[in-house]
Design a protein around this motif. Structure first.
Motif, PDB file in Angstrom:
ATOM      1  N   GLY A 100     -12.765   4.959  -2.618  1.00  0.00           N
ATOM      2  CA  GLY A 100     -14.043   4.484  -2.127  1.00  0.00           C
ATOM      3  C   GLY A 100     -14.805   3.617  -3.098  1.00  0.00           C
ATOM      4  N   TRP A 101     -14.963   2.339  -2.767  1.00  0.00           N
ATOM      5  CA  TRP A 101     -15.956   1.456  -3.393  1.00  0.00           C
ATOM      6  C   TRP A 101     -17.085   1.348  -2.385  1.00  0.00           C
ATOM      7  CZ3 TRP A 101     -13.493  -3.318  -6.305  1.00  0.00           C
ATOM      8  CH2 TRP A 101     -12.626  -2.838  -7.302  1.00  0.00           C
ATOM      9  N   LEU A 102     -18.255   1.960  -2.716  1.00  0.00           N
ATOM     10  CA  LEU A 102     -19.286   2.147  -1.687  1.00  0.00           C
ATOM     11  C   LEU A 102     -20.698   1.718  -2.093  1.00  0.00           C
ATOM     12  CD1 LEU A 102     -18.049   5.738  -0.833  1.00  0.00           C
ATOM     13  CD2 LEU A 102     -17.848   3.803   0.688  1.00  0.00           C
ATOM     14  N   PRO A 103     -20.966   0.567  -2.709  1.00  0.00           N
ATOM     15  CA  PRO A 103     -19.998  -0.403  -3.209  1.00  0.00           C
ATOM     16  C   PRO A 103     -19.552  -0.117  -4.644  1.00  0.00           C
ATOM     17  CG  PRO A 103     -22.181  -1.317  -3.386  1.00  0.00           C
ATOM     18  CD  PRO A 103     -22.351   0.029  -2.737  1.00  0.00           C
ATOM     19  N   SER A 104     -20.293   0.688  -5.405  1.00  0.00           N
ATOM     20  CA  SER A 104     -19.788   1.117  -6.704  1.00  0.00           C
ATOM     21  C   SER A 104     -18.560   1.994  -6.458  1.00  0.00           C
ATOM     22  CB  SER A 104     -20.874   1.908  -7.437  1.00  0.00           C
ATOM     23  OG  SER A 104     -20.398   2.431  -8.648  1.00  0.00           O
ATOM     24  N   PRO A 105     -17.587   1.998  -7.361  1.00  0.00           N
ATOM     25  CA  PRO A 105     -16.389   2.829  -7.158  1.00  0.00           C
ATOM     26  C   PRO A 105     -16.694   4.304  -7.357  1.00  0.00           C
ATOM     27  CG  PRO A 105     -16.261   1.692  -9.262  1.00  0.00           C
ATOM     28  CD  PRO A 105     -17.468   1.139  -8.558  1.00  0.00           C
ATOM     29  N   VAL A 106     -17.453   4.867  -6.417  1.00  0.00           N
ATOM     30  CA  VAL A 106     -17.936   6.237  -6.562  1.00  0.00           C
ATOM     31  C   VAL A 106     -16.847   7.262  -6.304  1.00  0.00           C
ATOM     32  CG1 VAL A 106     -20.318   5.660  -6.016  1.00  0.00           C
ATOM     33  CG2 VAL A 106     -18.755   6.255  -4.170  1.00  0.00           C
ATOM     34  N   ASP A 107     -15.816   6.894  -5.555  1.00  0.00           N
ATOM     35  CA  ASP A 107     -14.720   7.834  -5.298  1.00  0.00           C
ATOM     36  C   ASP A 107     -13.453   7.261  -5.909  1.00  0.00           C
ATOM     37  OD1 ASP A 107     -12.876   9.653  -4.463  1.00  0.00           O
ATOM     38  OD2 ASP A 107     -13.334   9.519  -2.331  1.00  0.00           O
ATOM     39  N   GLY A 108     -13.174   7.674  -7.129  1.00  0.00           N
ATOM     40  CA  GLY A 108     -11.999   7.191  -7.835  1.00  0.00           C
ATOM     41  C   GLY A 108     -10.745   7.985  -7.551  1.00  0.00           C
ATOM     42  N   THR A 109     -10.797   8.931  -6.603  1.00  0.00           N
ATOM     43  CA  THR A 109      -9.578   9.608  -6.179  1.00  0.00           C
ATOM     44  C   THR A 109      -8.606   8.577  -5.624  1.00  0.00           C
ATOM     45  OG1 THR A 109     -10.848  11.587  -5.619  1.00  0.00           O
ATOM     46  CG2 THR A 109      -8.642  11.411  -4.686  1.00  0.00           C
ATOM     47  N   GLN A 110      -7.334   8.744  -5.934  1.00  0.00           N
ATOM     48  CA  GLN A 110      -6.313   7.838  -5.419  1.00  0.00           C
ATOM     49  C   GLN A 110      -5.220   8.658  -4.754  1.00  0.00           C
ATOM     50  OE1 GLN A 110      -5.122   5.311  -8.704  1.00  0.00           O
ATOM     51  NE2 GLN A 110      -7.125   4.318  -8.815  1.00  0.00           N
ATOM     52  N   ILE A 111      -4.818   8.230  -3.550  1.00  0.00           N
ATOM     53  CA  ILE A 111      -3.824   8.962  -2.774  1.00  0.00           C
ATOM     54  C   ILE A 111      -2.727   8.005  -2.314  1.00  0.00           C
ATOM     55  CG2 ILE A 111      -5.460  10.731  -2.004  1.00  0.00           C
ATOM     56  CD1 ILE A 111      -5.724   9.291   0.652  1.00  0.00           C
ATOM     57  N   ALA A 112      -1.609   8.597  -1.914  1.00  0.00           N
ATOM     58  CA  ALA A 112      -0.454   7.801  -1.505  1.00  0.00           C
ATOM     59  C   ALA A 112      -0.784   6.893  -0.327  1.00  0.00           C
ATOM     60  CB  ALA A 112       0.708   8.719  -1.152  1.00  0.00           C
ATOM     61  N   TYR A 113      -1.631   7.346   0.577  1.00  0.00           N
ATOM     62  CA  TYR A 113      -2.007   6.543   1.740  1.00  0.00           C
ATOM     63  C   TYR A 113      -2.615   5.217   1.302  1.00  0.00           C
ATOM     64  CZ  TYR A 113      -3.897   5.942   6.545  1.00  0.00           C
ATOM     65  OH  TYR A 113      -4.201   5.511   7.810  1.00  0.00           O
ATOM     66  N   GLY A 114      -3.494   5.259   0.282  1.00  0.00           N
ATOM     67  CA  GLY A 114      -4.106   4.033  -0.206  1.00  0.00           C
ATOM     68  C   GLY A 114      -3.138   3.169  -0.983  1.00  0.00           C
ATOM     69  N   ALA A 115      -2.311   3.784  -1.842  1.00  0.00           N
ATOM     70  CA  ALA A 115      -1.356   3.015  -2.628  1.00  0.00           C
ATOM     71  C   ALA A 115      -0.336   2.335  -1.726  1.00  0.00           C
ATOM     72  CB  ALA A 115      -0.669   3.933  -3.634  1.00  0.00           C
ATOM     73  N   ASP A 116       0.167   3.065  -0.747  1.00  0.00           N
ATOM     74  CA  ASP A 116       1.151   2.492   0.175  1.00  0.00           C
ATOM     75  C   ASP A 116       0.551   1.376   1.021  1.00  0.00           C
ATOM     76  OD1 ASP A 116       3.649   2.402   1.795  1.00  0.00           O
ATOM     77  OD2 ASP A 116       2.346   3.245   3.353  1.00  0.00           O
ATOM     78  N   ALA A 117      -0.716   1.532   1.439  1.00  0.00           N
ATOM     79  CA  ALA A 117      -1.362   0.478   2.231  1.00  0.00           C
ATOM     80  C   ALA A 117      -1.400  -0.837   1.476  1.00  0.00           C
ATOM     81  CB  ALA A 117      -2.770   0.905   2.638  1.00  0.00           C
ATOM     82  N   ARG A 118      -1.625  -0.780   0.143  1.00  0.00           N
ATOM     83  CA  ARG A 118      -1.599  -2.008  -0.668  1.00  0.00           C
ATOM     84  C   ARG A 118      -0.178  -2.582  -0.713  1.00  0.00           C
ATOM     85  NH1 ARG A 118      -5.651  -4.747  -0.462  1.00  0.00           N
ATOM     86  NH2 ARG A 118      -5.693  -3.519   1.448  1.00  0.00           N
ATOM     87  N   VAL A 119       0.823  -1.728  -0.924  1.00  0.00           N
ATOM     88  CA  VAL A 119       2.203  -2.208  -1.000  1.00  0.00           C
ATOM     89  C   VAL A 119       2.617  -2.863   0.318  1.00  0.00           C
ATOM     90  CG1 VAL A 119       4.616  -1.512  -1.270  1.00  0.00           C
ATOM     91  CG2 VAL A 119       2.856  -0.503  -2.739  1.00  0.00           C
ATOM     92  N   GLN A 120       2.363  -2.171   1.427  1.00  0.00           N
ATOM     93  CA  GLN A 120       2.770  -2.696   2.733  1.00  0.00           C
ATOM     94  C   GLN A 120       2.057  -4.007   3.046  1.00  0.00           C
ATOM     95  OE1 GLN A 120       5.218  -1.259   4.373  1.00  0.00           O
ATOM     96  NE2 GLN A 120       5.301   0.656   3.219  1.00  0.00           N
ATOM     97  N   SER A 121       0.772  -4.081   2.731  1.00  0.00           N
ATOM     98  CA  SER A 121       0.008  -5.292   3.035  1.00  0.00           C
ATOM     99  C   SER A 121       0.476  -6.463   2.190  1.00  0.00           C
ATOM    100  CB  SER A 121      -1.487  -5.041   2.830  1.00  0.00           C
ATOM    101  OG  SER A 121      -2.006  -4.212   3.850  1.00  0.00           O
ATOM    102  N   LEU A 122       0.703  -6.233   0.901  1.00  0.00           N
ATOM    103  CA  LEU A 122       1.156  -7.317   0.031  1.00  0.00           C
ATOM    104  C   LEU A 122       2.525  -7.823   0.456  1.00  0.00           C
ATOM    105  CD1 LEU A 122      -0.077  -5.746  -3.306  1.00  0.00           C
ATOM    106  CD2 LEU A 122      -0.907  -7.908  -2.355  1.00  0.00           C
ATOM    107  N   LEU A 123       3.416  -6.905   0.786  1.00  0.00           N
ATOM    108  CA  LEU A 123       4.750  -7.333   1.216  1.00  0.00           C
ATOM    109  C   LEU A 123       4.678  -8.122   2.513  1.00  0.00           C
ATOM    110  CD1 LEU A 123       7.803  -7.249   0.744  1.00  0.00           C
ATOM    111  CD2 LEU A 123       7.860  -5.137   2.088  1.00  0.00           C
ATOM    112  N   ALA A 124       3.903  -7.631   3.484  1.00  0.00           N
ATOM    113  CA  ALA A 124       3.810  -8.294   4.781  1.00  0.00           C
ATOM    114  C   ALA A 124       3.191  -9.676   4.660  1.00  0.00           C
ATOM    115  CB  ALA A 124       3.004  -7.438   5.754  1.00  0.00           C
ATOM    116  N   VAL A 125       2.108  -9.784   3.871  1.00  0.00           N
ATOM    117  CA  VAL A 125       1.447 -11.080   3.720  1.00  0.00           C
ATOM    118  C   VAL A 125       2.318 -12.027   2.898  1.00  0.00           C
ATOM    119  CG1 VAL A 125      -0.606 -12.258   2.830  1.00  0.00           C
ATOM    120  CG2 VAL A 125      -0.831 -10.038   3.959  1.00  0.00           C
TER     121      VAL A 125
END
Length: 678
Positions: free
Chosen positions: A360-385
């Motif tokens: 969560g950047w809300l808009p400060s990065p107040v939630d610095g938890t990182q999960i596989a769902y978020g990491a994978d979303a970046r990988v899938q989006s970068l590959l697709a684009v």
């Protein structure tokens, strides 16, 4: 954040009631020791189950009369002693009934598990994956409501005995869960669309069934969402689309992935795919309009995930670039790719050099938890684009982002174990690893591993990006750390959540005549300073910011548009000042006049941000620019081998590729990124 959004983010904590135990070992080996292939379905298989369910007028599925059991998936796997896991449901467990407050299986995860199995079958020919995909799709179809005013929507939760839970504790949104559009409608569309495409030639009868369920879901989408196509709502003076699933570009993008697969599979048979094609085009048009910001203004060319906030970006579920790339290809509409490229080539390097896939950047990065769902979303989006645009640079970023699974994170440890298929449930901002391995984490870890297995060059980049050496990117200075003079005070909001954004903690109320001064950390280059201010309708307050006596710009606290449908009357936003703070500046000062303005934090962004990683005897350096002219930056890349530098413009187009000596000056184009590797 709504209850639905919290659930989707994986924040619901299950109780510790035990179920059958897995003996999977926690991820603790270096990725360099992993045997190919990386994709290991063992833990996902452990989470699967079979449940016998009754046929009713509202709920039925393929060949239920002869195959009365359907495939389902346990939602959570809690760690147990001896490196084992226990399958558990969501909410409180009632031993008298054997039921959970929510349930033990949910449609969100069943849909995404089906996608993992479908992709594994298509990639490898594995017949057990084909069978499991078939069973999970049958289970997903059973959750879909077949009649009544909400036909085509789905019940989210099921109990261990097959009982459906339309109104769980805590309740879903919508409640009952099949009473309106939802994340699980979006993910059902994703799974049905990919399922139809996969089974079309090998099992036409089952494919025809999936097509009927896809059509039913598309009908619900048109009825419950797309009736508002072409309508807009105002959020703090900005016109945003009113026809996104649960007002979410994130949810809509996952539906778009399935719709695009379905449209490609139906091809020229327009009668089969006409409703889906229309839905895909309309959702894509809405998601594209959620692109926002510039190289130097929030959110830095990202596609925002939630239409009701201009201040909220989260990594989980942020597959908007992937959805737009899929829609662009399926509909042969290149204009849809433009905002996806902005997100992939502009925002994502900013994100990776700052912190990685934060929740969560809300808009400060107040939630610095990182999960596989978020990491994978970046990988899938970068590959697709990268694939859709032909950008090798954006594609390479997918490999850099995948390094998160192997140790490029705040914990400095792998969260995926190829020996067991376990993906841990997340990492806190302080580096604590959640050792659970529930359905969502397992699924998205495997989706990334499938990408890496299919693209050995990206796997090599991920391995070379598996250990974090350093980051020099966006930093946060909390407003309350300032020295206050005059009419200024530190205050704490009654609630951190504003309805559309979140305070990072306390804030400074800077009154007329006050002076607020912060120390700036040492830096070797100029930095953008962006105060996060509460913009309030009618406010006359202004704060002038200067660094070591040099004026940088002003914040006008009344510079906010009409509230419209925004949940909060005020907007919490970073403000782009005109002039960067000089490299040698050691203090930042705000002087206020005209009233009182509330300041939450300061974002401090180097003109050139850097992420340095290493692994497997090699290294990667990513440099990202927020400046309007080309820059030269000296970099040292860890590891051995040829030192290759590739610079890309702001849209990911290759500008120059060269081989030079480590420690050389490399070029970073305006608003672009450069990747140096060896």
């Amino acid at each position: 954040m709504t209850a639905t959004a919290v659930l989707a983010a994986g924040f619901v904590t299950p109780s510790a009631q035990a179920a059958p135990v897995s003996t999977a070992v926690q991820a603790n080996a270096d990725v360099g020791h992993a045997a190919a292939p990386l994709t290991n379905l063992a833990h996902l298989n452990y989470l699967t189950d079979r449940v016998t369910v009754p046929a009713t007028a509202a709920h039925n599925t393929y060949r239920l009369d002869t195959q009365p059991s359907v495939g389902v998936l346990w939602v959570y796997a809690d760690p147990r002693p001896g490196n084992t896991f226990a399958r558990v449901g969501g909410g409180a467990f009632d031993p008298a009934t054997g039921h959970w407050g929510q349930g033990s299986f949910d449609g969100d995860d069943i849909a995404r598990a089906a996608i993992v199995y479908l992709r594994q079958w298509k990639a490898t020919g594995d017949t057990s994956s084909k069978t499991e995909a078939y069973e999970q799709l049958r289970g997903l179809a059973y959750l879909q409501t077949l009649n009544g005013p909400h036909a085509g929507e789905s019940v989210l939760w099921m109990q261990p005995d097959g009982t459906l839970t339309p109104s769980p504790t805590p309740p879903d949104s919508p409640n009952p869960s099949d009473s309106g559009a939802s994340y699980w409608l979006a993910r059902s569309l994703w799974a049905f669309g990919e399922g139809f495409a996969a089974f079309r030639d090998t099992d036409p009868a089952f494919a025809a069934f999936l097509q009927s369920r896809m059509d039913l879901a598309v009908t619900a989408l048109h009825r419950d969402v797309l009736t508002d196509y072409g309508k807009y709502q105002i959020i703090h003076g900005v016109k945003v689309p009113a026809w996104l699933i649960v007002d979410g570009a994130d949810a809509s993008s996952e539906a778009m992935l399935g719709l695009a697969s379905y449209v490609r599979a139906t091809g020229s048979r327009t009668a089969d795919g006409a409703g889906a094609r229309t839905a895909l085009g309309q959702l894509a048009a809405g998601v594209a309009q959620m692109s926002a910001g510039t190289t130097t203004t929030w959110p830095y060319r990202a596609v925002l995930p939630w239409a009701l906030s201009r201040s909220d970006w989260h990594a989980w579920g942020a597959q908007m670039p992937a959805g737009l790339a899929a829609a662009s290809t399926a509909l042969q509409n290149k204009s849809l790719l433009t905002p996806a490229i902005g997100d992939a080539a502009g925002f994502t390097p900013h994100l990776l050099t700052a912190a990685g896939p934060d929740n969560g950047w809300l808009p400060s990065p107040v939630d610095g938890t990182q999960i596989a769902y978020g990491a994978d979303a970046r990988v899938q989006s970068l590959l697709a684009v990268g694939k859709a645009s032909g950008s090798s640079g954006i594609r390479t970023l997918a490999g850099v982002a995948a390094g998160w699974f192997f140790g490029q994170n705040t914990a400095g440890t792998p969260v995926y174990d190829p020996a067991t298929g376990v993906t841990n449930d997340g990492i806190s901002s302080t580096g604590a690893v959640n050792l659970g391995s529930g359905a969502e984490s397992t699924i998205h870890g495997l989706l990334t591993m499938q990408v890496l297995d299919a693209n050995p060059d990206l796997l090599a980049i991920a391995r070379a990006s598996s250990h974090l050496v350093s980051r020099d990117g966006q930093q946060v200075i909390e407003a309350e750390t300032a020295a206050l003079q005059g009419n200024a005070a530190v205050q704490t909001p009654a609630s951190a959540w504003t309805g559309e954004s979140q305070w990072s903690g306390s804030f400074v109320a800077a009154g007329a005549g006050s002076t607020v001064t912060w120390p700036l950390p040492a830096a070797g280059q100029p930095r953008l300073v962006q105060p996060i201010a509460e913009l309030t309708p009618g406010s006359k307050a202004q704060s002038t910011f200067s660094a070591d006596g040099r004026m940088l710009g002003r914040v006008r606290f009344g510079a906010v548009g009409a509230q419209g449908n925004a949940p909060s009357p005020t907007a919490l936003l970073p403000i782009d000042l005109w002039v960067p703070a000089p490299a040698k500046a050691t203090t930042l000062t705000a002087t206020t006049k005209g009233g009182t303005g509330n300041l939450d934090a300061l974002l401090v962004i180097p003109l050139v941000s850097t992420l340095t990683t290493q692994g497997n005897g090699h290294g990667t350096v990513l440099l990202s620019s927020v400046v309007s002219s080309s820059q030269l930056h000296r970099v040292a890349v860890p590891g051995s081998g040829p030192f290759v530098v590739r610079s890309y413009d702001r849209n990911g187009v290759l500008h120059r590729s060269s081989t030079c000596g480590s420690g050389a000056l490399v070029e970073i184009l305006p608003g672009g990124f450069t990747i140096a590797s060896r």
